[in-house]
Design a protein around this motif. Sequence first.
Motif, mmCIF file in Angstrom:
data_model
loop_
_atom_site.group_PDB
_atom_site.id
_atom_site.type_symbol
_atom_site.label_atom_id
_atom_site.label_comp_id
_atom_site.label_asym_id
_atom_site.label_seq_id
_atom_site.Cartn_x
_atom_site.Cartn_y
_atom_site.Cartn_z
ATOM 1 N N LEU A 3 45.393 44.496 38.413
ATOM 2 C CA LEU A 3 44.821 44.143 37.122
ATOM 3 C C LEU A 3 43.550 43.342 37.360
ATOM 4 O O LEU A 3 43.577 42.288 38.000
ATOM 5 C CB LEU A 3 45.820 43.308 36.301
ATOM 6 C CG LEU A 3 45.307 42.816 34.947
ATOM 7 C CD1 LEU A 3 44.989 44.008 34.025
ATOM 8 C CD2 LEU A 3 46.328 41.885 34.295
ATOM 9 N N LEU A 4 42.435 43.880 36.890
ATOM 10 C CA LEU A 4 41.150 43.211 37.047
ATOM 11 C C LEU A 4 40.718 42.624 35.719
ATOM 12 O O LEU A 4 40.758 43.304 34.690
ATOM 13 C CB LEU A 4 40.097 44.211 37.537
ATOM 14 C CG LEU A 4 40.441 44.994 38.811
ATOM 15 C CD1 LEU A 4 39.329 45.972 39.147
ATOM 16 C CD2 LEU A 4 40.669 44.033 39.972
ATOM 17 N N SER A 5 40.322 41.378 35.754
ATOM 18 C CA SER A 5 39.907 40.701 34.522
ATOM 19 C C SER A 5 38.420 40.362 34.574
ATOM 20 O O SER A 5 37.776 40.456 35.626
ATOM 21 C CB SER A 5 40.734 39.422 34.313
ATOM 22 O OG SER A 5 40.581 38.547 35.417
ATOM 23 N N ASP A 6 37.889 39.944 33.393
ATOM 24 C CA ASP A 6 36.486 39.533 33.272
ATOM 25 C C ASP A 6 35.522 40.639 33.688
ATOM 26 O O ASP A 6 34.471 40.386 34.308
ATOM 27 C CB ASP A 6 36.210 38.266 34.096
ATOM 28 C CG ASP A 6 37.053 37.081 33.629
ATOM 29 O OD1 ASP A 6 37.320 36.996 32.416
ATOM 30 O OD2 ASP A 6 37.461 36.266 34.488
ATOM 31 N N GLU A 31 35.653 45.884 24.551
ATOM 32 C CA GLU A 31 35.924 44.475 24.275
ATOM 33 C C GLU A 31 37.330 44.312 23.694
ATOM 34 O O GLU A 31 37.754 45.071 22.811
ATOM 35 C CB GLU A 31 34.882 43.923 23.298
ATOM 36 C CG GLU A 31 34.934 42.404 23.154
ATOM 37 C CD GLU A 31 33.770 41.882 22.344
ATOM 38 O OE1 GLU A 31 33.707 40.654 22.156
ATOM 39 O OE2 GLU A 31 32.921 42.669 21.904
ATOM 40 N N ASN A 32 38.043 43.287 24.216
ATOM 41 C CA ASN A 32 39.388 42.934 23.754
ATOM 42 C C ASN A 32 40.386 44.096 23.878
ATOM 43 O O ASN A 32 41.331 44.213 23.101
ATOM 44 C CB ASN A 32 39.363 42.434 22.310
ATOM 45 C CG ASN A 32 38.530 41.174 22.152
ATOM 46 O OD1 ASN A 32 38.528 40.316 23.039
ATOM 47 N ND2 ASN A 32 37.799 41.063 21.062
ATOM 48 N N VAL A 34 42.621 46.720 26.792
ATOM 49 C CA VAL A 34 43.032 46.979 28.173
ATOM 50 C C VAL A 34 42.711 48.433 28.487
ATOM 51 O O VAL A 34 43.172 49.347 27.791
ATOM 52 C CB VAL A 34 44.542 46.723 28.381
ATOM 53 C CG1 VAL A 34 44.962 47.146 29.793
ATOM 54 C CG2 VAL A 34 44.867 45.262 28.137
#
Length: 198
Positions: A3-6, A31-32, A34
């Motif tokens: 899981l990659l964020s930002d 945006e916002n 998954v």
Amino acid sequence: PSLLSDIPVGFHQVEVTTLCGRAASEVEVRENRVTRAELEMELGLGELRLSSMPGNVQVSIDGEVAGNTPIIIRDLACGILGFSLSAEGYVEHSSTVEVGGAEATRHHVVLTPLTYGELVVHVTPMDSDVWVDDAFVATGPVTVESLLAGEHSYSIRREGYLTDNGQVEISTDSVTNLDVVILPDESVPDELGQPDVP
């Protein structure tokens, strides 16, 4: 799974690479939300580029001669590959290398030259038999020339005497001296067939 964020909003190229293959896909990050990227790995055959010092050394894989270095060996199954290199005047080299299916694997081997020394054997009694590495050499004092550097076994034998077995280290370009005295075997009967009695 990961899981990659930002991750910035927009289109991105996702690539996964392992030893045995790779997979890539383009995804749109919103945006916002998954965004899921499901990649199916395509496993490939590996390529080994093998070189050596010195060159023109025979390469064997699984006991089969594959050619001489430098060599490119293609269509190899991904994983651990065993190989050996041999050339006159050098220590045979056996090793393993991890071959990938994603890109060529490069491997370089430096062979160790064979080196030699001399062994001078002095024995008492003088008519004892000298054996080196389980091979008969001579009866009596002897010089063994061009003996491969390293550890060797020796045996000094004479009928009616206790055998002396041991190890000797031969150094490169030098002379190693070995003095061995063997003792009578008191359990052996004398010439009249009677045991020796002090």
